[in-house]
Every structure is written in structure tokens, then in C-alpha cells.
Design a protein around this motif. Structure first.
Motif, mmCIF file in Angstrom:
data_model
loop_
_atom_site.group_PDB
_atom_site.id
_atom_site.type_symbol
_atom_site.label_atom_id
_atom_site.label_comp_id
_atom_site.label_asym_id
_atom_site.label_seq_id
_atom_site.Cartn_x
_atom_site.Cartn_y
_atom_site.Cartn_z
ATOM 1 N N PHE A 52 3.515 1.086 9.339
ATOM 2 C CA PHE A 52 2.764 1.474 8.151
ATOM 3 C C PHE A 52 3.575 1.190 6.882
ATOM 4 O O PHE A 52 3.068 0.606 5.932
ATOM 5 C CB PHE A 52 2.375 2.952 8.197
ATOM 6 C CG PHE A 52 1.877 3.452 6.868
ATOM 7 C CD1 PHE A 52 0.628 3.065 6.404
ATOM 8 C CD2 PHE A 52 2.671 4.251 6.063
ATOM 9 C CE1 PHE A 52 0.175 3.480 5.165
ATOM 10 C CE2 PHE A 52 2.229 4.673 4.818
ATOM 11 C CZ PHE A 52 0.981 4.288 4.372
ATOM 12 N N TYR A 53 4.852 1.602 6.892
ATOM 13 C CA TYR A 53 5.683 1.389 5.700
ATOM 14 C C TYR A 53 5.807 -0.094 5.391
ATOM 15 O O TYR A 53 5.791 -0.502 4.232
ATOM 16 C CB TYR A 53 7.085 1.978 5.906
ATOM 17 C CG TYR A 53 7.110 3.464 5.722
ATOM 18 C CD1 TYR A 53 6.820 4.017 4.472
ATOM 19 C CD2 TYR A 53 7.384 4.317 6.765
ATOM 20 C CE1 TYR A 53 6.823 5.387 4.300
ATOM 21 C CE2 TYR A 53 7.385 5.685 6.595
ATOM 22 C CZ TYR A 53 7.104 6.214 5.359
ATOM 23 O OH TYR A 53 7.097 7.560 5.180
ATOM 24 N N LYS A 54 5.924 -0.903 6.441
ATOM 25 C CA LYS A 54 6.058 -2.342 6.249
ATOM 26 C C LYS A 54 4.824 -2.885 5.538
ATOM 27 O O LYS A 54 4.918 -3.595 4.546
ATOM 28 C CB LYS A 54 6.215 -3.011 7.623
ATOM 29 C CG LYS A 54 7.328 -4.039 7.615
ATOM 30 C CD LYS A 54 7.464 -4.698 8.953
ATOM 31 C CE LYS A 54 8.939 -4.753 9.313
ATOM 32 N NZ LYS A 54 9.158 -4.770 10.748
ATOM 33 N N GLU B 287 -14.388 -0.084 3.165
ATOM 34 C CA GLU B 287 -13.342 0.936 2.979
ATOM 35 C C GLU B 287 -13.197 1.271 1.496
ATOM 36 O O GLU B 287 -13.080 2.429 1.115
ATOM 37 C CB GLU B 287 -11.989 0.427 3.505
ATOM 38 C CG GLU B 287 -11.902 0.283 5.008
ATOM 39 C CD GLU B 287 -11.947 1.621 5.732
ATOM 40 O OE1 GLU B 287 -11.639 2.646 5.110
ATOM 41 O OE2 GLU B 287 -12.311 1.624 6.922
ATOM 42 N N TYR B 288 -13.195 0.240 0.687
ATOM 43 C CA TYR B 288 -13.040 0.481 -0.756
ATOM 44 C C TYR B 288 -14.308 1.086 -1.344
ATOM 45 O O TYR B 288 -14.261 2.014 -2.136
ATOM 46 C CB TYR B 288 -12.698 -0.826 -1.486
ATOM 47 C CG TYR B 288 -11.254 -1.219 -1.321
ATOM 48 C CD1 TYR B 288 -10.290 -0.774 -2.233
ATOM 49 C CD2 TYR B 288 -10.844 -1.989 -0.261
ATOM 50 C CE1 TYR B 288 -8.961 -1.111 -2.070
ATOM 51 C CE2 TYR B 288 -9.515 -2.330 -0.093
ATOM 52 C CZ TYR B 288 -8.572 -1.891 -1.003
ATOM 53 O OH TYR B 288 -7.260 -2.218 -0.841
ATOM 54 N N PHE C 140 -3.019 10.287 -2.083
ATOM 55 C CA PHE C 140 -2.005 9.987 -1.098
ATOM 56 C C PHE C 140 -0.702 10.367 -1.783
ATOM 57 O O PHE C 140 -0.175 9.627 -2.601
ATOM 58 C CB PHE C 140 -2.058 8.497 -0.767
ATOM 59 C CG PHE C 140 -1.018 8.059 0.198
ATOM 60 C CD1 PHE C 140 -1.012 8.537 1.491
ATOM 61 C CD2 PHE C 140 -0.052 7.153 -0.179
ATOM 62 C CE1 PHE C 140 -0.053 8.113 2.383
ATOM 63 C CE2 PHE C 140 0.906 6.724 0.714
ATOM 64 C CZ PHE C 140 0.906 7.205 1.996
ATOM 65 N N MET C 141 -0.274 11.601 -1.511
ATOM 66 C CA MET C 141 0.811 12.194 -2.279
ATOM 67 C C MET C 141 2.067 11.338 -2.336
ATOM 68 O O MET C 141 2.674 11.174 -3.381
ATOM 69 C CB MET C 141 1.160 13.569 -1.720
ATOM 70 C CG MET C 141 0.330 14.651 -2.351
ATOM 71 S SD MET C 141 0.675 14.708 -4.118
ATOM 72 C CE MET C 141 -0.332 16.049 -4.628
ATOM 73 N N PHE D 150 -5.442 8.226 7.352
ATOM 74 C CA PHE D 150 -4.487 8.570 6.302
ATOM 75 C C PHE D 150 -3.806 7.294 5.793
ATOM 76 O O PHE D 150 -3.639 7.089 4.588
ATOM 77 C CB PHE D 150 -3.462 9.533 6.898
ATOM 78 C CG PHE D 150 -2.475 10.080 5.917
ATOM 79 C CD1 PHE D 150 -2.903 10.689 4.753
ATOM 80 C CD2 PHE D 150 -1.108 9.993 6.159
ATOM 81 C CE1 PHE D 150 -1.990 11.215 3.848
ATOM 82 C CE2 PHE D 150 -0.195 10.512 5.263
ATOM 83 C CZ PHE D 150 -0.632 11.116 4.105
ATOM 84 N N ALA D 151 -3.469 6.414 6.746
ATOM 85 C CA ALA D 151 -2.834 5.144 6.378
ATOM 86 C C ALA D 151 -3.789 4.300 5.534
ATOM 87 O O ALA D 151 -3.401 3.709 4.520
ATOM 88 C CB ALA D 151 -2.410 4.386 7.638
ATOM 89 N N LEU D 152 -5.083 4.275 5.944
ATOM 90 C CA LEU D 152 -6.067 3.515 5.164
ATOM 91 C C LEU D 152 -6.193 4.090 3.757
ATOM 92 O O LEU D 152 -6.260 3.358 2.770
ATOM 93 C CB LEU D 152 -7.430 3.548 5.845
ATOM 94 C CG LEU D 152 -7.594 2.682 7.088
ATOM 95 C CD1 LEU D 152 -9.016 2.792 7.606
ATOM 96 C CD2 LEU D 152 -7.268 1.230 6.791
ATOM 97 N N ASP D 153 -6.220 5.437 3.664
ATOM 98 C CA ASP D 153 -6.272 6.087 2.354
ATOM 99 C C ASP D 153 -5.100 5.636 1.498
ATOM 100 O O ASP D 153 -5.247 5.322 0.323
ATOM 101 C CB ASP D 153 -6.174 7.610 2.509
ATOM 102 C CG ASP D 153 -7.530 8.255 2.696
ATOM 103 O OD1 ASP D 153 -8.536 7.594 2.374
ATOM 104 O OD2 ASP D 153 -7.577 9.396 3.160
#
Ligand code: UDP
Ligand code: MG
Length: 317
Positions: A141-143, A288-289, A180-181, A217-220
Motif C-alpha cells: 500500500f505504501y509503495k 470510485e471517484y 484519510f488521517m 481504507f486503502a482506496l479511500d
């Protein structure tokens, strides 16, 4: 008030007493924290176990503990946002109730804060508390996030950090619905520094996350921080069109030289399916958007508060 701790709580009955015991211990024994005036804002995110009554009990014994109760579960991000809104401290520290964020680290946060940093975030060196699969997916995810977003987030950071009043005020000015804090903490900027720590396992109970929640959450996170997934289709389309052009030229030449070639059912079928799927993926990403735009346009509040404890003042708008 010097420091506001913000504790999102969702069904944490098993750990709450242990959490507050350790927290009080840290604040009464640490040299760095001894003289600080602090408050603990608990945000009950619609717990369905005995969490509310435990919180009431804690509240009645310690006036530094304050409580915001949501009308239902709105998620950790909303809980943290509400906590920040009600925080009256010169700085705030969001911290998990499950003791995965060691309260001892707050002393180091405060030290750095006194040195002049506006944001001091915890960096998880050892994530043995998380499963290998969770670590791997987090890394992926971070990548992806960092290659797409204009402001990469430092790896292995969570929400556990100290933020100065200036940062809190900047964050509270944002009006977006899909928050997404981690991305927001990072987006606002300011002078920041990381402090390494080992992330232990949860003392008891289970993580409130499952893979489906994490995926969303990742998509957000990604859709809130980047529009690249929307824009790449121009280039993907362009690239495929050029390849198709070259291939068409090749077929035309081959037909002129070698005559008509009838077989080709398989290649035709595969290419139809391929382009069909590429288009559906593109549509899905637009969706998604679009869904998030709908949420933004509706402008519903991030959370609904059922009640706040009497020792907590309504924030100034
Ligand atoms: N939490 C929350 N609302 C939720 C899920 C979690 O307020 O819908 C709180 C939870 O009580 C805990 C913190 O957020 O204090 C972190 O949750 P968890 O330990 O499940 O996440 P993890 O540590 O596995 O990332
Ligand atoms: Mg946890």
C-alpha cells in the motif's frame, strides 16, 4: 491545557482499565510529562460491549477524562477528527486504546515538541505485533500510495503522533468527507520528525480491521490523495492505440503480400475480452471517484454525536 490525548474507542472493554492505568503511570512518573496539564478525550465510536459503562466509571473517578459518544460506529478516522475538534490542548496526541501505541513514547514526543517540532510521529521499527500478511500488504500500500501521491507518507507510521495546535487548526479547516488521517497529517506539512518504537501486540481483544475494510481504507487513501488513477487512461489508451495502429499496418501488409488469412478466431476473441476488461477497469476507477464526489456533494457530517460528557466544552466553530 497543555496536551490533549485523543483515544478512539470501539469495543475495547477488555483493555480500557489497563490502558488508563498505564497512561496515568506514565504521566505521573515521567520527568518530561510531570508538570503538564492533560486531558484524555475518549471517543466512543458506537461500542456495543460494556465499553460505555466502563468509560462512565473511569469518568466519574478522574475529571481529566472526557467523553464523546457517537450515535453509531463511524470509524476511527471520524473518531479522531471529532477528538481533534474538541481538543483544547496546545498539542494533541491520537493514541489507540489497545496499548499498541506505548504511552511511554509520549514523553519523547513532548521532548521533540519542546525542541520546536510541530509534528512528532512514531515510526514502527518492529511490527511483530502484526501478521506477516498484514505487513506485506501494508508495504505494498505504501509503495503504491507514495508513487501516486504528491506528498509521500513516511513508511511505517501510524496515527500515533504529537501534533501542535497549529497543525490541529490547519487540519480542522479541511472540509472533506472521505478523510484519510495519515494522508492529511502529512499533507498539511510543518516541521516534522519521526521517533522509532517497537509496536507490540494488542494486549487483548482482536483488531477491528479485516481485509475488506483495509482494502476500502486503502482506496479511500489513494483516491483522496491522487487523481493519477483517473488520468492514466489517456496514456494507456494512447499506448494501446499506437500498438493497434502498428499491428493493423502489419496485418494489411501481410494480406497484400501473402493473401487473405482467414483463421484468427482465438486472437479476435482474446483481444475483445482484453479491451472489454480494460474499459471496465477504467470505468470502475471512475466509479470510485464518482462515489466519493457524491459523498462530498451531499456534505453529510462525518459523524453524529449522541452525547458529550459535562466536562467537555462545545468547540468554537
Ligand atoms: N477503532 C475505532 N473505530 C473503529 C475501529 C477501531 O474507534 O471502527 C479504534 C480502536 O478501538 C482502537 C484503534 O481504533 O483504539 C485502533 O484499532 P485496531 O487496534 O483495531 O487497529 P489496528 O491496531 O489493528 O490497526
Ligand atoms: Mg490495534
Amino acid at each position: 491545557m497543555d496536551i490533549s490525548l485523543i483515544v478512539p474507542v470501539y469495543n475495547e472493554a477488555e483493555v480500557l482499565y489497563a490502558f488508563f492505568e498505564r497512561l496515568n503511570g506514565v504521566f505521573s512518573s515521567s520527568e518530561e510529562l510531570k508538570d503538564l496539564e492533560y486531558e484524555v478525550i475518549c471517543v466512543d465510536d458506537g461500542s456495543t460491549d460494556s465499553t460505555p459503562s466502563i468509560l462512565e466509571d473511569l469518568l466519574s473517578r478522574d475529571s481529566r477524562i472526557k467523553l464523546i459518544s457517537f450515535s453509531r460506529n463511524f470509524g476511527k478516522e471520524a473518531a479522531m477528527f471529532a477528538g481533534l475538534k474538541f481538543a483544547s490542548g496546545k498539542c494533541a496526541v491520537p493514541i489507540d486504546a489497545d496499548l499498541q501505541d506505548p504511552p511511554e513514547l509520549i514523553a519523547e514526543f513532548v521532548k521533540k515538541w519542546r525542541e520546536g517540532f510541530d509534528m512528532v510521529y512514531g515510526v514502527r521499527v518492529e511490527r511483530s505485533g502484526d501478521s506477516p500478511a498484514k505487513r506485506k500488504t501494508a508495504e505494498l500500500f505504501y509503495k503504491i500510495y507514495n508513487s501516486l501521491s504528491e506528498r509521500p507518507i513516511p513508511r511505517n507510521t501510524g496515527d500515533f503522533r504529537l501534533i501542535d495546535r497549529r497543525v490541529i487548526d490547519a487540519i480542522l479547516k479541511l472540509h472533506e468527507r472521505s478523510i484519510f488521517m495519515k494522508g492529511i497529517f502529512n499533507w498539511v506539512g510543518f516541521k516534522s520528525v519521526g521517533v522509532p518504537y517497537d509496536r507490540p501486540e494488542r494486549v487483548s481483544g482482536g483488531s477491528k480491521w479485516n481485509y475488506w475494510k483495509l482494502w476500502n481504507f486503502a482506496l479511500d487513501g489513494i483516491t483522496a490523495s491522487s487523481t493519477i488513477p483517473l488520468r492514466i487512461w489517456t496514456y494507456i489508451g494512447g499506448a494501446i492505440a499506437s500498438i493497434t495502429g502498428i499491428y493493423a499496418l502489419y496485418i494489411a501488409l501481410r494480406t497484400i503480400v501473402c493473401g487473405v488469412d482467414v483463421p484468427g478466431y482465438a486472437s479476435l476473441f482474446v483481444s475483445i475480452l482484453f479491451f472489454g476488461s480494460v474499459q471496465l477497469i477504467a470505468l470502475g476507477i471512475f466509479g470510485e471517484y464518482l462515489g466519493r464526489i457524491v459523498a462530498e456533494v451531499k456534505g453529510r457530517p462525518l459523524y453524529v454525536i449522541e452525547k458529550i460528557s459535562s466536562n467537555l466544552a462545545e468547540p468554537k466553530e
